[in-house]
Design a protein around this motif. Structure first.
Motif, PDB file in Angstrom:
ATOM      1  N   ALA A 257       8.183   0.056   0.614  1.00  0.00           N
ATOM      2  CA  ALA A 257       8.161   1.483   0.265  1.00  0.00           C
ATOM      3  C   ALA A 257       9.583   2.008   0.122  1.00  0.00           C
ATOM      4  O   ALA A 257       9.888   2.756  -0.817  1.00  0.00           O
ATOM      5  CB  ALA A 257       7.402   2.272   1.338  1.00  0.00           C
ATOM      6  N   ALA A 258      10.476   1.599   1.036  1.00  0.00           N
ATOM      7  CA  ALA A 258      11.875   2.040   0.968  1.00  0.00           C
ATOM      8  C   ALA A 258      12.552   1.487  -0.287  1.00  0.00           C
ATOM      9  O   ALA A 258      13.307   2.204  -0.958  1.00  0.00           O
ATOM     10  CB  ALA A 258      12.626   1.600   2.222  1.00  0.00           C
TER      11      ALA A 258
ATOM     12  N   VAL B 230       0.813  -1.221   0.000  1.00  0.00           N
ATOM     13  CA  VAL B 230       0.000   0.000   0.000  1.00  0.00           C
ATOM     14  C   VAL B 230       0.851   1.278   0.000  1.00  0.00           C
ATOM     15  O   VAL B 230       0.429   2.298  -0.551  1.00  0.00           O
ATOM     16  CB  VAL B 230      -1.024   0.056   1.164  1.00  0.00           C
ATOM     17  CG1 VAL B 230      -2.057  -1.047   1.026  1.00  0.00           C
ATOM     18  CG2 VAL B 230      -0.347   0.026   2.519  1.00  0.00           C
ATOM     19  N   PHE B 231       2.031   1.236   0.580  1.00  0.00           N
ATOM     20  CA  PHE B 231       2.882   2.437   0.586  1.00  0.00           C
ATOM     21  C   PHE B 231       3.791   2.480  -0.638  1.00  0.00           C
ATOM     22  O   PHE B 231       4.017   3.545  -1.204  1.00  0.00           O
ATOM     23  CB  PHE B 231       3.708   2.525   1.873  1.00  0.00           C
ATOM     24  CG  PHE B 231       2.860   2.633   3.115  1.00  0.00           C
ATOM     25  CD1 PHE B 231       1.793   3.522   3.184  1.00  0.00           C
ATOM     26  CD2 PHE B 231       3.124   1.844   4.218  1.00  0.00           C
ATOM     27  CE1 PHE B 231       1.010   3.624   4.323  1.00  0.00           C
ATOM     28  CE2 PHE B 231       2.353   1.934   5.364  1.00  0.00           C
ATOM     29  CZ  PHE B 231       1.295   2.818   5.428  1.00  0.00           C
ATOM     30  N   SER B 232       4.307   1.332  -1.057  1.00  0.00           N
ATOM     31  CA  SER B 232       5.182   1.337  -2.237  1.00  0.00           C
ATOM     32  C   SER B 232       4.411   1.808  -3.472  1.00  0.00           C
ATOM     33  O   SER B 232       4.962   2.494  -4.333  1.00  0.00           O
ATOM     34  CB  SER B 232       5.808  -0.038  -2.480  1.00  0.00           C
ATOM     35  OG  SER B 232       4.821  -1.028  -2.708  1.00  0.00           O
ATOM     36  N   ARG B 233       3.135   1.469  -3.549  1.00  0.00           N
ATOM     37  CA  ARG B 233       2.312   1.931  -4.673  1.00  0.00           C
ATOM     38  C   ARG B 233       2.203   3.454  -4.662  1.00  0.00           C
ATOM     39  O   ARG B 233       2.301   4.103  -5.708  1.00  0.00           O
ATOM     40  CB  ARG B 233       0.923   1.289  -4.592  1.00  0.00           C
ATOM     41  CG  ARG B 233       0.006   1.668  -5.733  1.00  0.00           C
ATOM     42  CD  ARG B 233       0.499   1.132  -7.045  1.00  0.00           C
ATOM     43  NE  ARG B 233      -0.510   1.330  -8.083  1.00  0.00           N
ATOM     44  CZ  ARG B 233      -0.371   0.925  -9.326  1.00  0.00           C
ATOM     45  NH1 ARG B 233       0.725   0.299  -9.700  1.00  0.00           N
ATOM     46  NH2 ARG B 233      -1.327   1.128 -10.204  1.00  0.00           N
ATOM     47  N   GLN B 234       2.037   4.038  -3.492  1.00  0.00           N
ATOM     48  CA  GLN B 234       1.932   5.491  -3.387  1.00  0.00           C
ATOM     49  C   GLN B 234       3.286   6.171  -3.613  1.00  0.00           C
ATOM     50  O   GLN B 234       3.329   7.274  -4.174  1.00  0.00           O
ATOM     51  CB  GLN B 234       1.359   5.886  -2.034  1.00  0.00           C
ATOM     52  CG  GLN B 234      -0.093   5.458  -1.862  1.00  0.00           C
ATOM     53  CD  GLN B 234      -0.626   5.884  -0.529  1.00  0.00           C
ATOM     54  OE1 GLN B 234      -0.972   7.040  -0.335  1.00  0.00           O
ATOM     55  NE2 GLN B 234      -0.688   4.941   0.409  1.00  0.00           N
ATOM     56  N   VAL B 235       4.379   5.518  -3.210  1.00  0.00           N
ATOM     57  CA  VAL B 235       5.711   6.055  -3.514  1.00  0.00           C
ATOM     58  C   VAL B 235       5.885   6.100  -5.032  1.00  0.00           C
ATOM     59  O   VAL B 235       6.382   7.085  -5.585  1.00  0.00           O
ATOM     60  CB  VAL B 235       6.820   5.218  -2.836  1.00  0.00           C
ATOM     61  CG1 VAL B 235       8.197   5.607  -3.365  1.00  0.00           C
ATOM     62  CG2 VAL B 235       6.757   5.387  -1.321  1.00  0.00           C
TER      63      VAL B 235
END
Length: 190
Positions: A128-129, A98-103
Motif C-alpha cells: 500500500a505504501a 488488498v490495500f494497495s488496490r484500494q489506494v
C-alpha cells in the motif's frame, strides 16, 4: 505471573520512552500533511491489519464523525472497512494487495496514506505504501521501534520505542488521538 500494576508500569515506561524519543517534529509534519490534504479535498486513507485495522476504523470514526467538536465530516477512508473488497480481491488475487488496490482506487497526488503496522513489515502495508508513493501521496507510517521495512517508504515516521505489540498499539492510540485532536482543531477553527 505479573499483576496489573506491573503491566501499567510497563505501559507508563513505554509512554515515557516516547517522550524521550520526542516524536513532536514528526507529529507536526503528520498533522500538517493531513490538514493540507483534507483542506484540498484529498482523502486520508488508513490501512492496518488485526488490531491496527481496528485502529484504522477508530481513526476514521473520529474524523468522519467527531473527535471533540461538532463540525463537518472529513474525507477519511479506513481501508480495512470494506469487507466486500477485502474478501473478493483477497480471494481472487491474494491478501497482500488488498490495500494497495484500494489506494489505487481512492488515492492520488495530494492525498495521504496512514500506514499502521506494529512490526513495519506487513506485506499488505508495504505494498500500500509503495502504491501511495507511485501516486504522489504522502505516506505516514505508524510502527514499532525501528519502523521495519516500512520506514524507508515513509515521508513521516511515528515509531513507538517498543517491540511488544500490545505496548506499541497503546502508544499508537496516544499518537492518533493527538493527531485527531490537532487536525480537528486546525480544520474546525481555520
Amino acid at each position: 505471573m505479573a499483576g496489573l500494576n506491573d503491566y501499567l508500569v510497563r505501559s507508563a515506561d513505554a509512554l515515557t520512552a516516547m517522550v524521550e524519543r520526542d516524536l513532536s517534529a514528526a507529529m507536526d509534519q503528520a498533522v500538517e500533511a493531513v490538514v493540507t490534504a483534507l483542506s484540498a479535498g484529498k482523502p486520508l486513507l488508513i490501512s492496518g491489519n488485526g488490531g491496527s485495522a481496528s485502529d484504522a476504523l477508530h481513526i476514521a470514526g473520529e474524523l468522519v464523525g467527531r473527535f471533540l467538536k461538532n463540525r463537518k465530516a472529513y474525507n477519511v477512508i479506513a481501508l480495512p472497512a470494506n469487507a466486500a473488497v477485502l474478501t473478493a480481491w483477497g480471494n481472487d488475487f491474494g491478501y497482500d494487495t488488498v490495500f494497495s488496490r484500494q489506494v489505487e482506487a481512492h488515492g492520488g497526488p495530494g492525498a495521504v496514506l496512514l500506514a499502521i503496522s506494529t512490526s513495519g513489515n506487513s506485506p499488505s502495508i508495504l505494498l500500500a505504501a509503495e502504491e501511495a508513493r507511485k501516486l504522489g501521496m504522502t505516506v505516514i507510517g505508524m510502527t514499532g521501534d525501528t519502523g521495519g521495512k516500512l520506514a524507508p517508504l515513509c515521508d513521516i515516521l511515528l515509531n513507538v520505542p517498543s517491540t511488544a505489540t500490545p505496548i506499541i498499539q497503546q502508544g499508537h492510540i496516544c499518537l492518533y488521538h493527538f493527531l485527531c485532536e490537532q487536525v480537528e482543531a486546525r480544520l474546525a477553527d481555520g
